[in-house]
Design an enzyme around this catalytic site. Structure first.
Site, PDB file in Angstrom:
ATOM      1  N   HIS B 119      -3.902 -12.300  -6.696  1.00 57.13           N
ATOM      2  CA  HIS B 119      -3.613 -11.529  -7.929  1.00 57.13           C
ATOM      3  C   HIS B 119      -2.548 -10.469  -7.637  1.00 57.13           C
ATOM      4  O   HIS B 119      -1.556 -10.361  -8.361  1.00 57.13           O
ATOM      5  CB  HIS B 119      -4.901 -10.860  -8.421  1.00 57.13           C
ATOM      6  CG  HIS B 119      -4.691  -9.885  -9.550  1.00 57.13           C
ATOM      7  ND1 HIS B 119      -4.912 -10.205 -10.875  1.00 57.13           N
ATOM      8  CD2 HIS B 119      -4.276  -8.589  -9.546  1.00 57.13           C
ATOM      9  CE1 HIS B 119      -4.624  -9.148 -11.639  1.00 57.13           C
ATOM     10  NE2 HIS B 119      -4.236  -8.151 -10.851  1.00 57.13           N
ATOM     11  N   GLU B 120      -2.748  -9.673  -6.558  1.00 58.14           N
ATOM     12  CA  GLU B 120      -1.815  -8.577  -6.279  1.00 58.14           C
ATOM     13  C   GLU B 120      -0.413  -9.102  -5.971  1.00 58.14           C
ATOM     14  O   GLU B 120       0.591  -8.494  -6.368  1.00 58.14           O
ATOM     15  CB  GLU B 120      -2.340  -7.717  -5.138  1.00 58.14           C
ATOM     16  CG  GLU B 120      -3.671  -7.053  -5.414  1.00 58.14           C
ATOM     17  CD  GLU B 120      -3.686  -6.266  -6.722  1.00 58.14           C
ATOM     18  OE1 GLU B 120      -4.752  -6.157  -7.342  1.00 58.14           O
ATOM     19  OE2 GLU B 120      -2.608  -5.767  -7.141  1.00 58.14           O
ATOM     20  N   HIS B 123       1.710  -9.392  -8.887  1.00 58.92           N
ATOM     21  CA  HIS B 123       2.442  -8.148  -9.208  1.00 58.92           C
ATOM     22  C   HIS B 123       3.650  -7.995  -8.296  1.00 58.92           C
ATOM     23  O   HIS B 123       4.736  -7.643  -8.754  1.00 58.92           O
ATOM     24  CB  HIS B 123       1.511  -6.943  -9.010  1.00 58.92           C
ATOM     25  CG  HIS B 123       0.420  -6.797 -10.023  1.00 58.92           C
ATOM     26  ND1 HIS B 123       0.617  -7.026 -11.358  1.00 58.92           N
ATOM     27  CD2 HIS B 123      -0.893  -6.477  -9.873  1.00 58.92           C
ATOM     28  CE1 HIS B 123      -0.534  -6.818 -12.008  1.00 58.92           C
ATOM     29  NE2 HIS B 123      -1.455  -6.485 -11.141  1.00 58.92           N
ATOM     30  N   HIS B 129      -0.243  -7.727 -16.013  1.00 64.86           N
ATOM     31  CA  HIS B 129      -1.574  -8.262 -16.314  1.00 64.86           C
ATOM     32  C   HIS B 129      -1.526  -9.213 -17.508  1.00 64.86           C
ATOM     33  O   HIS B 129      -0.739  -9.029 -18.417  1.00 64.86           O
ATOM     34  CB  HIS B 129      -2.550  -7.124 -16.589  1.00 64.86           C
ATOM     35  CG  HIS B 129      -3.015  -6.467 -15.320  1.00 64.86           C
ATOM     36  ND1 HIS B 129      -3.388  -5.168 -15.260  1.00 64.86           N
ATOM     37  CD2 HIS B 129      -3.125  -6.965 -14.061  1.00 64.86           C
ATOM     38  CE1 HIS B 129      -3.734  -4.845 -14.020  1.00 64.86           C
ATOM     39  NE2 HIS B 129      -3.582  -5.929 -13.274  1.00 64.86           N
TER      40      HIS B 129
END
Lengths: 80, 380
Positions: B119-120, B123, B129
């Site tokens: 997930h990170e 970014h 998101h």
């Protein structure tokens, strides 16, 4: 007995307020907050409900309480 | 999906990452594996490649810290915020921070490092998101099967909006589910990873991983991770030729030397160092040496071995001297006879690839300890 419920409610409100500050750019303006129907906290609560696909009421409900206690990414949901 | 304001993204396809410190919750090898796997999630659906660095700066600096840690978003103890990462950019752009107060695991218990890292890194690559509760970029952590492919189509749409689809069949896990018409492909058939007669042009260690070169491609494998990446040489080093002859790494210099014919190049990460290619004779070989078969650098001795036909030369970095005369391979490495295709060192073993055989040679006992298949190191 009512005192304990009140304490728990204040705890939850602080948790929600901090969640809105961290992830929805809520800024506290110093006056008492939650019951002002069109106050900034209500607005931010609506933004959060909208983001998570919850019913948009601006009111703190169990859906919100459940979400703010979950682990999550530390990055905001709404760009600052 | 959504991106950051002004859609920041990386303008290059090969990115570096460095794990600055490790959580005590997991063995370092498991952290390495989880981070590599999390990056592979994104490289498998885009042209992006990731190279691990052990020191110095990197595009994506990965660290574990509790509470305040020198940025504007302090962590909040166990639970709550578990990690965060910054959009592509200079300095701390792309960096990913993990809350050391979480219980990091590689299972469904505690907080799964692979899943949060994937997930990170979304970014770090420029995704914001997502509101889709089934997307990896949804901000709330949920228990998932760590062995399942974590990207939802929403995530794939988002990352391919920024970087385009993967250019590599092997790397595109989603695409690999499609049945392609082989007559359609213009390239020669890809080597059969698990074929019994698989041979390699060259093998070398490379920043903690092992690279197996074959024609236009190479496999990349971390010793602690089961999967292997399969890449075009040109996607890492556009200036290098295909069908290389030999390669070795000098870890303390973070340099890898790659040979073809009577020329050699030196690379550091994805950069070919200036001034290359150079000619073989600049290494001290006589001018009648036009090609070498294999080479490796013995990190324990500080000696580089160059193999040609049934002989070898060695260069001692301490005395800075090359052997005047070659020696017979079988005299120094009993059990290893004839021409060598490729060789590399892993811990105290040398792995000699000779035709369809792989010999494991114990450098302490000075003898062959195992006869293996050439695809022993690949996930077959």
């Amino acid at each position: 007995y009512p005192v304990e419920t009140r304490q728990k409610k204040v705890g939850s409100m602080q948790l929600i307020q901090r969640y809105l500050e961290n992830y929805y750019g809520f800024k506290k303006d110093g006056e008492s907050l939650i019951w002002k129907s069109n106050g900034p906290m209500t607005q931010k609560t609506k933004e959060m409900q909208e983001f998570f696909g919850l019913e948009v009421t601006g009111k703190v409900d169990s859906g919100i309480l459940d979400l703010v206690q979950k682990r999550r990414c530390g990055f905001p949901d709404i760009a600052g | 999906f959504s991106t950051f304001a002004r859609e920041p993204k990386w303008t290059k396809q090969v990115l570096t990452y460095r794990i600055v410190n490790y959580t005590p919750d997991l063995p370092p090898a498991d952290v390495n594996a989880a981070i590599k796997k999390a990056l592979t999630v994104w490289s498998s659906v885009t042209p992006l490649k990731f190279i691990k660095k052990d020191r110095g700066d990197a595009d994506i600096m990965i660290s574990f810290a509790a509470g305040g840690h020198n940025d504007f978003i302090p962590f909040d103890g166990p639970g709550g915020s578990v990690a965060h990462a910054y959009a592509p950019g200079k300095d701390f752009g792309g960096d990913a921070h993990f809350d050391e107060d979480e219980a990091w695991t590689k299972s469904t218990e505690g907080t799964n490092l692979f899943y949060v890292a994937a997930h990170e890194f979304g970014h770090s690559l420029g995704l914001f998101h997502s509101r889709n509760p089934n997307a990896l970029m949804y901000p709330v952590y949920r228990k998932v099967d760590p062995s399942a492919f974590p990207l939802h189509q929403d995530d794939i749409n988002g990352i391919q909006y920024l970087y385009g689809p993967s250019s590599n069949i092997h790397n595109d896990q989603r695409e690999s589910t499609e049945i392609k018409d082989p007559t359609e492909s213009k390239d020669p058939a890809l080597p059969n990873t698990c074929g019994p007669n698989l041979t390699f042009d060259a093998v070398t260690t490379f920043r903690g991983e092992i690279m197996f070169f074959k024609d236009k491609h190479f496999w990349r494998k971390h010793p602690a991770v089961r999967n292997a990446d399969f890449n075009l040489i040109s996607s890492f080093w556009p200036r290098l030729p295909s069908g290389v002859d030999a390669a070795y790494e000098i870890p303390e210099k973070d340099e890898t030397v790659i040979f073809k014919g009577n020329e050699f190049w030196v690379v550091r990460g994805d950069a070919v160092l200036p001034g290359y290619p150079q000619k073989l004779y600049t290494l001290g070989f006589s001018k009648d040496v036009t090609k070498i078969d294999a080479a490796f650098y013995n990190v324990n001795e500080g000696k580089t071995y160059y193999f040609i036909a049934d002989k070898f030369w060695s260069y001692d970095k301490r005395s800075q001297t090359m052997d005047r005369k070659p020696m017979l391979i079988r005299d120094a490495f009993p059990g290893i006879n004839g021409k060598i295709d490729a060789v590399f060192q892993h811990e105290n073993f040398f792995y000699f690839f000779c035709g369809g055989k792989l010999f494991e040679f114990d450098s302490d006992k000075k003898r062959v300890t195992r006869l293996l298949k050439t695809n022993f190191w690949l996930p077959c």
